[in-house]
Design an enzyme around this catalytic site. Structure first.
Site, PDB file in Angstrom:
ATOM      1  CG  ASP A  67      43.373  41.663 -21.474  1.00 40.18           C
ATOM      2  OD1 ASP A  67      43.813  40.501 -21.385  1.00 40.18           O
ATOM      3  OD2 ASP A  67      43.936  42.635 -20.943  1.00 40.18           O
ATOM      4  CG  ASN A 132      49.362  52.687 -18.706  1.00 39.68           C
ATOM      5  OD1 ASN A 132      49.046  51.681 -18.088  1.00 39.68           O
ATOM      6  ND2 ASN A 132      48.972  52.912 -19.942  1.00 39.68           N
ATOM      7  CG  HIS A 134      47.136  48.926 -18.428  1.00 39.16           C
ATOM      8  ND1 HIS A 134      47.729  49.034 -19.666  1.00 39.16           N
ATOM      9  CD2 HIS A 134      47.651  47.779 -17.898  1.00 39.16           C
ATOM     10  CE1 HIS A 134      48.521  48.007 -19.876  1.00 39.16           C
ATOM     11  NE2 HIS A 134      48.506  47.230 -18.810  1.00 39.16           N
TER      12      HIS A 134
HETATM   13  P1  PGA Z   1      53.210  42.436 -17.362  1.00 38.50           P
HETATM   14  O1  PGA Z   1      51.938  43.278 -17.788  1.00 38.50           O
HETATM   15  O2  PGA Z   1      52.726  41.413 -16.402  1.00 38.50           O
HETATM   16  O3  PGA Z   1      53.715  41.841 -18.645  1.00 38.50           O
HETATM   17  O4  PGA Z   1      54.158  43.407 -16.736  1.00 38.50           O
HETATM   18  C1  PGA Z   1      51.036  43.692 -16.825  1.00 38.50           C
HETATM   19  C2  PGA Z   1      49.920  44.486 -17.455  1.00 38.50           C
HETATM   20  O5  PGA Z   1      50.204  45.231 -18.419  1.00 38.50           O
HETATM   21  O6  PGA Z   1      48.788  44.379 -17.005  1.00 38.50           O
END
Ligand code: PGA
Length: 237
Positions: A67, A132, A134
Site C-alpha cells: 500500500d 481492527n 485490517h
Molecule cells: P504496525 O501496523 O506494524 O505499525 O502495528 C500494522 C498494520 O496496521 O498493518
C-alpha cells in the site's frame, strides 16, 4: 494456518527472517510482497544483516508493496516509498528499479495488478495486522473479491498511525492498497504480530468466523499462511 510463537519481538523478527531467507534462496527470480509499519522493521533489519554477511543476496529479487498513502509524495518521510528505502532497500542493497508500489489513481491501481501478473505473481507476501483486523489498508468491510484500489482510512487506523506523524491532522485520509483477493493470490503469506494490543485481532483472525468485519480472517482460506507472534500477541489464543 501455521502458528509460531516466539518469546519476544526480536525472536519473532529473527525467526521470520530465517524463513523468508530460506524461501528466497530456493527460487530465482523471487517476488517479495512487502509491508510497512512498526512490526516488520526488525525483520528487514535481520534480512539486511544477512545480505551484509554474505548469507543472502537480492540480485534477482523484485518487490511489490502492499500500500501507499495518497496525498504525500515519495520524499515525504512518512510515505511508504521513503519507509522502504530507509528500512530495507538501502540497507539491503535492493535496486529501487525492481520495486513497485500502488499509486492513487484508478489507472495506476490497474497497472499495479498487471505488473504483479507480469512478474509471475507474488511468491511470498509479508503482512502486519491492524488492531481492527485490517491487512494492508483493507479496513473492516473490505470484500473478499477486492483488488488494488483507493480506500478511505478508518478513524482507528489514522489514530494508530498518528504516532509516525507530527500531528494527527497530518495523517492522510486515503491510500492505495492491494485488495484481499490480490493478497490471497500470493503463493505464501507470512504475517507478523507483536504486542498485547494485537492479541484480540490475532484471536479473531485465527479462531473467529471468516467475515468482512475482520479482513485478516480471510487468510483462513489460504493454503499456506505462516503467523509469527510474540508471547504478548498470542495471549488470547
Ligand atoms: P504496525 O501496523 O506494524 O505499525 O502495528 C500494522 C498494520 O496496521 O498493518
Amino acid at each position: 494456518m501455521q502458528i509460531y510463537i516466539e518469546k519476544d519481538y526480536d525472536a519473532l523478527s529473527h525467526r521470520a527472517a530465517e524463513h523468508i531467507a530460506a524461501r528466497i534462496r530456493e527460487k530465482r527470480p523471487f517476488v517479495l510482497g512487502c509491508a510497512t509499519g512498526g512490526t516488520p522493521q526488525g525483520l528487514y533489519r535481520e534480512l539486511a544483516r544477512m545480505v551484509r554477511s554474505g548469507l543472502l543476496d537480492f540480485n534477482t529479487l523484485s518487490t511489490v508493496n502492499l500500500d501507499e498513502y495518497c496525498g504525500i509524495d515519495e520524499n515525504h518521510p512518512q510515505s511508504y516509498r521513503f519507509f522502504m528505502r530507509q528500512h530495507f532497500f538501502l540497507p539491503a542493497g535492493i535496486d529501487f528499479r525492481n520495486s513497485h508500489f500502488p499509486a492513487c489513481d484508478a489507472r495506476s491501481c490497474a497497472a499495479f495488478e498487471k505488473k504483479i501478473t507480469e512478474l509471475g505473481g507474488i511468491d511470498l507476501q509479508i503482512l502486519g495486522l491492524g488492531k481492527n483486523g485490517h491487512i494492508g489498508f483493507n479496513e473492516p468491510g473490505s470484500l473478499r473479491s477486492s483488488r488494488t484500489r483507493i480506500v478511505t482510512l478508518s478513524l482507528e487506523t489514522r489514530e494508530d498511525n498518528a504516532r509516525f506523524f507530527e500531528t494527527k491532522g497530518d495523517v492522510p485520509h486515503s491510500a492505495a492498497t492491494m485488495g484481499i483477493a490480490t493478497i490471497l493470490d500470493a503463493r505464501e503469506i507470512v504475517l507478523l504480530a507483536s504486542g498485547e494490543h494485537k492479541a484480540r485481532a490475532v484471536f479473531q483472525m485465527i479462531r473467529g468466523a471468516v467475515h468482512e468485519a475482520v479482513p485478516a480472517s480471510f487468510l483462513q482460506e489460504h493454503p499456506r499462511v505462516l503467523v509469527f507472534l510474540d508471547a504478548a500477541a498470542s495471549k488470547e489464543l
